[in-house]
Motif scaffolding. Structure first.
Motif, PDB file in Angstrom:
ATOM      1  N   LEU A   9       8.940  -4.316   2.423  1.00 15.30           N
ATOM      2  CA  LEU A   9       8.887  -3.745   1.477  1.00 15.30           C
ATOM      3  C   LEU A   9       7.831  -3.552   0.917  1.00 15.30           C
ATOM      4  O   LEU A   9       7.412  -2.425   0.407  1.00 15.30           O
ATOM      5  CB  LEU A   9      10.552  -3.596   0.867  1.00 15.30           C
ATOM      6  N   GLU A  12       5.086  -1.324   2.811  1.00 10.66           N
ATOM      7  CA  GLU A  12       5.881  -0.562   2.751  1.00 10.66           C
ATOM      8  C   GLU A  12       5.939   0.932   1.497  1.00 10.66           C
ATOM      9  O   GLU A  12       5.173   1.902   1.402  1.00 10.66           O
ATOM     10  CB  GLU A  12       6.832   0.293   3.327  1.00 10.66           C
ATOM     11  N   GLN A  13       6.525  -0.234   0.029  1.00 11.20           N
ATOM     12  CA  GLN A  13       6.847   0.960  -0.549  1.00 11.20           C
ATOM     13  C   GLN A  13       5.440   0.616  -2.008  1.00 11.20           C
ATOM     14  O   GLN A  13       5.523   1.518  -2.566  1.00 11.20           O
ATOM     15  CB  GLN A  13       7.693   0.043  -1.520  1.00 11.20           C
ATOM     16  N   GLN A  14       4.372  -0.554  -1.880  1.00 16.01           N
ATOM     17  CA  GLN A  14       4.289  -0.278  -2.877  1.00 16.01           C
ATOM     18  C   GLN A  14       2.566  -0.760  -2.630  1.00 16.01           C
ATOM     19  O   GLN A  14       1.394  -0.023  -3.377  1.00 16.01           O
ATOM     20  CB  GLN A  14       4.201  -2.184  -3.221  1.00 16.01           C
ATOM     21  N   PRO A  17       1.744   3.150  -0.058  1.00 15.91           N
ATOM     22  CA  PRO A  17       1.390   4.724  -0.926  1.00 15.91           C
ATOM     23  C   PRO A  17      -0.242   4.297  -1.666  1.00 15.91           C
ATOM     24  O   PRO A  17      -0.068   5.865  -2.472  1.00 15.91           O
ATOM     25  CB  PRO A  17       2.448   4.157  -2.271  1.00 15.91           C
ATOM     26  N   ASP A  49       5.559  -5.526  -8.518  1.00 23.81           N
ATOM     27  CA  ASP A  49       4.504  -4.275  -8.983  1.00 23.81           C
ATOM     28  C   ASP A  49       3.856  -4.984 -10.329  1.00 23.81           C
ATOM     29  O   ASP A  49       3.797  -3.686 -11.139  1.00 23.81           O
ATOM     30  CB  ASP A  49       4.612  -3.694  -8.418  1.00 23.81           C
ATOM     31  N   LYS A  64      -0.771  -4.617  -4.955  1.00 23.95           N
ATOM     32  CA  LYS A  64      -1.151  -3.721  -4.506  1.00 23.95           C
ATOM     33  C   LYS A  64      -2.572  -3.447  -4.607  1.00 23.95           C
ATOM     34  O   LYS A  64      -3.401  -3.067  -3.984  1.00 23.95           O
ATOM     35  CB  LYS A  64      -0.818  -2.143  -5.257  1.00 23.95           C
TER      36      LYS A  64
END
Length: 217
Positions: A9, A12-14, A17, A49, A64
């Motif tokens: 995740l 894929e999510q941080q 993007p 994050d 990230k």
């Protein structure tokens, strides 16, 4: 916690993007156990994050940002890389799987020892962590093909740029609040450098970084 699902995740999510799309870098994020590089009392925050606070005013970059800096430095298998501000060793661990050797310099002695221990526990061998101030003197292992700076600078000092090999790249967050920019410096030829602003991002100052001199009239 299901660490492997959390890691998936995270990517894929941080990280995706944020336009980190280099599969080699994403594979390193999936392979290296970030939770083993954060302090025990902050382990549950390993995939949050944020810039994670460490001892003595140090910090661990947001996941990230670590991935983005690594991607934008364009790591190559034959590269010799310097990480200024080794922290807990995680960014070094990511880079180590993509380059020949990673050298990390950490100004905090206890944190340097933590980085060594973390990297050894992870079985990563092509790394060297030293205790010192990377801004104060050139590293004996230079010149480097890539340099990553993990704290912000008012401007990139000549002491760092001069440690780049011809064709080498340096990435650092440069500027003053409220707006700083991740900046890529390239060594075009010996003593000749190009500079490109990549994206806006604010970070606390690297320890012992010199501020720009202002003159009063």
């Amino acid at each position: 916690m299901d660490w492997e699902n959390a890691r998936y995740l995270l990517v894929e999510q941080q990280i995706r993007p944020w336009d980190v799309l280099d599969q080699k870098v994403l594979n390193r994020v999936l392979a290296v156990k970030r939770e083993e590089f954060v302090p025990l009392d902050k382990k549950e925050l390993a995939f949050v994050d944020i810039e994670l606070p460490l001892a003595n005013g140090a910090q661990m970059l947001a996941p990230k940002m670590e991935a983005k800096l690594l991607q934008d430095i364009d790591p190559q298998p034959s590269d010799k890389v310097l990480v200024v501000g080794a922290g807990t060793g995680y960014l070094m661990a990511l880079a180590a799987g993509l380059v020949s050797h990673v050298y990390g310099v950490e100004i905090d002695a206890a944190l340097a020892q933590t980085a060594r221990a973390n990297l050894a526990a992870a079985g990563i061998k092509n790394v060297t962590v030293t205790h010192g101030d990377a801004l104060a003197a050139a590293q004996a292992q230079g010149p480097f093909n890539a340099i990553i700076v993990t704290g912000s600078l008012a401007e990139v000092p000549a002491s760092l740029k001069d440690q780049l090999a011809v064709g080498g790249r340096l990435i650092a967050v440069v500027g003053e609040l409220p707006i700083m920019s991740a900046t890529l410096v390239s060594c075009v030829d010996k003593g000749s450098f190009g500079s490109t602003k990549l994206f806006e991002y604010n970070l606390p100052r690297l320890k012992n970084a010199v501020e720009k001199t202002t003159f009063a009239f």
